[in-house]
Design an enzyme around this catalytic site. Structure first.
Site, short mmCIF file in Angstrom:
data_model
loop_
_atom_site.label_atom_id
_atom_site.label_comp_id
_atom_site.label_asym_id
_atom_site.label_seq_id
_atom_site.Cartn_x
_atom_site.Cartn_y
_atom_site.Cartn_z
N HIS A 1 -86.22 -63.68 -44.03
CA HIS A 1 -85.27 -64.03 -42.96
C HIS A 1 -83.83 -63.69 -43.39
O HIS A 1 -83.04 -63.21 -42.60
CB HIS A 1 -85.38 -65.51 -42.60
CG HIS A 1 -86.70 -65.87 -41.98
ND1 HIS A 1 -87.31 -65.12 -41.01
CD2 HIS A 1 -87.56 -66.91 -42.21
CE1 HIS A 1 -88.45 -65.68 -40.66
NE2 HIS A 1 -88.63 -66.76 -41.38
N LEU B 1 -69.08 -54.48 -27.47
CA LEU B 1 -70.51 -54.77 -27.36
C LEU B 1 -70.76 -56.21 -26.94
O LEU B 1 -70.13 -57.14 -27.45
CB LEU B 1 -71.17 -54.55 -28.74
CG LEU B 1 -72.66 -54.93 -28.83
CD1 LEU B 1 -73.53 -53.88 -28.14
CD2 LEU B 1 -73.09 -55.09 -30.29
N ASP C 1 -89.21 -58.57 -35.70
CA ASP C 1 -90.46 -59.15 -36.22
C ASP C 1 -90.80 -58.59 -37.59
O ASP C 1 -90.50 -57.44 -37.90
CB ASP C 1 -91.59 -58.83 -35.23
CG ASP C 1 -92.83 -59.66 -35.50
OD1 ASP C 1 -92.74 -60.68 -36.23
OD2 ASP C 1 -93.91 -59.30 -35.00
C1 FPP Z 1 -89.87 -62.79 -37.08
O1 FPP Z 1 -90.37 -62.67 -38.37
C2 FPP Z 1 -88.51 -63.26 -37.10
C3 FPP Z 1 -88.12 -64.49 -36.67
C4 FPP Z 1 -89.00 -65.57 -36.20
C5 FPP Z 1 -86.74 -64.86 -36.65
C6 FPP Z 1 -85.76 -63.73 -36.59
C7 FPP Z 1 -84.67 -64.18 -37.42
C8 FPP Z 1 -83.83 -63.40 -38.13
C9 FPP Z 1 -83.76 -61.94 -38.09
C10 FPP Z 1 -82.93 -64.04 -39.06
C11 FPP Z 1 -82.17 -65.14 -38.45
C12 FPP Z 1 -81.09 -64.64 -37.57
C13 FPP Z 1 -80.38 -65.51 -36.90
C14 FPP Z 1 -79.20 -65.07 -36.08
C15 FPP Z 1 -80.78 -66.91 -36.94
P1 FPP Z 1 -91.66 -63.52 -38.69
O2 FPP Z 1 -91.23 -64.70 -39.47
O3 FPP Z 1 -92.42 -63.83 -37.46
O4 FPP Z 1 -92.44 -62.50 -39.59
P2 FPP Z 1 -94.01 -62.40 -39.74
O5 FPP Z 1 -94.57 -62.10 -38.38
O6 FPP Z 1 -94.16 -61.25 -40.68
O7 FPP Z 1 -94.49 -63.69 -40.32
#
Ligand code: FPP
Length: 258
Positions: free
Chosen positions: A49, A143, A32
């Site tokens: 991202h 893994l 997150d």
């Molecule tokens: C949360 O950050 C993250 C996500 C919703 C997606 C997690 C995705 C990745 C780490 C990259 C993509 C990886 C793959 C394998 C597709 P947020 O956008 O909710 O952040 P915020 O809460 O600060 O807005």
């Protein structure tokens, strides 16, 4: 002892799993804070991202090196579809790129990829890529990387309930036979151990519909950094915190000297 020496010691202890230092078998991560990481730098969310994918690469490598058996990552939740179309497009594009660019390396590193979540609503090419990743790596015994994509825990529990209901309907099972253990065996990946520890970055302290059934006795570790800043040291820190916890599974603390 210097910080460097402490960090080396932690690393050696973690790698030595099974000798009393208690390396968690299954680590699950809620990645997150990508958006906030980007906003703090005046960058578009997609940049957060992108950097999140880099953090994921480092974490997979570290998890392998530390002797963790299963790493589950929350990549896209069933609820993420409510984000703007442009962000959904970006996340799907990153997943495509991640599989296309990294699958060969993951395979070479003996990583076994599995995917949990609802596949039916996903674009056809994404479904094909997920299947390719699972198929290519299915005999690897390093893994286990479990990618939760279009995943929601309540939806997973409902799927298990539906499978059980069908068996009852078809006369193969009596309703009285349904126990927590049997329900667990109807979840998406029944052979995986429950997570020993669930890590969430960004300082938020909730599970957000992630592995609700499997988390019954997981230790929860909340890390106050955004996901793109997560790395091997952060993983080791979270594992060190896990090792300080006393896991009782509803029982009592082990008594000594009696
Ligand atoms: C949360 O950050 C993250 C996500 C919703 C997606 C997690 C995705 C990745 C780490 C990259 C993509 C990886 C793959 C394998 C597709 P947020 O956008 O909710 O952040 P915020 O809460 O600060 O807005």
């Amino acid at each position: 002892m210097s910080d460097a020496a402490i960090s080396t010691k932690t690393s050696q202890q973690l790698q030595s799993g099974g000798d009393g230092f208690d390396t968690p078998r299954h680590v699950a991560i809620i990645m997150d804070g990508n958006g906030r990481w980007a906003a703090a730098r005046g960058l578009p969310r997609v940049e957060g991202h992108r950097r999140g994918v880099e953090a994921l690469r480092k974490t997979v490598r570290a998890a392998s090196e530390l002797g963790i058996s299963v790493l589950t990552i929350f990549s896209f939740s069933s609820e993420n579809w409510s984000r703007p179309q442009s962000e959904i497009r970006d996340l799907l594009a990153l997943l495509r790129r991640f599989i296309r660019n990294d699958l060969a390396d993951l395979h070479k590193s003996n990583v076994h990829v599995r995917v949990i979540g609802e596949r039916e609503d996903l674009p056809t090419d994404i479904r094909a890529l997920l299947e390719e990743a699972e198929d290519l790596t299915k005999h690897n015994d390093g893994l286990m990387l479990v990618v939760a994509f279009n995943y929601g825990a309540r939806q997973e529990i409902a799927r298990a309930a539906r499978r059980l209901a069908l068996e009852v309907l078809e006369g193969r099972l009596s309703a009285d036979d349904i126990t927590p253990d049997l329900l667990a065996r109807h979840l998406d990946q029944p052979d995986l151990p429950d997570p020993d520890v669930i890590i969430r970055t960004s300082g938020e302290q909730r599970l957000s519909n992630f592995l609700l059934w499997q988390a019954a006795y997981s230790e929860l570790v909340f890390v106050p950094i955004y996901w793109p800043d997560f790395d091997r040291a952060a993983l080791e820190g979270a594992i060190a915190e896990y090792r300080r916890r006393e896991r009782r599974f509803g029982g009592l603390i082990a008594q000594t000297g009696s």
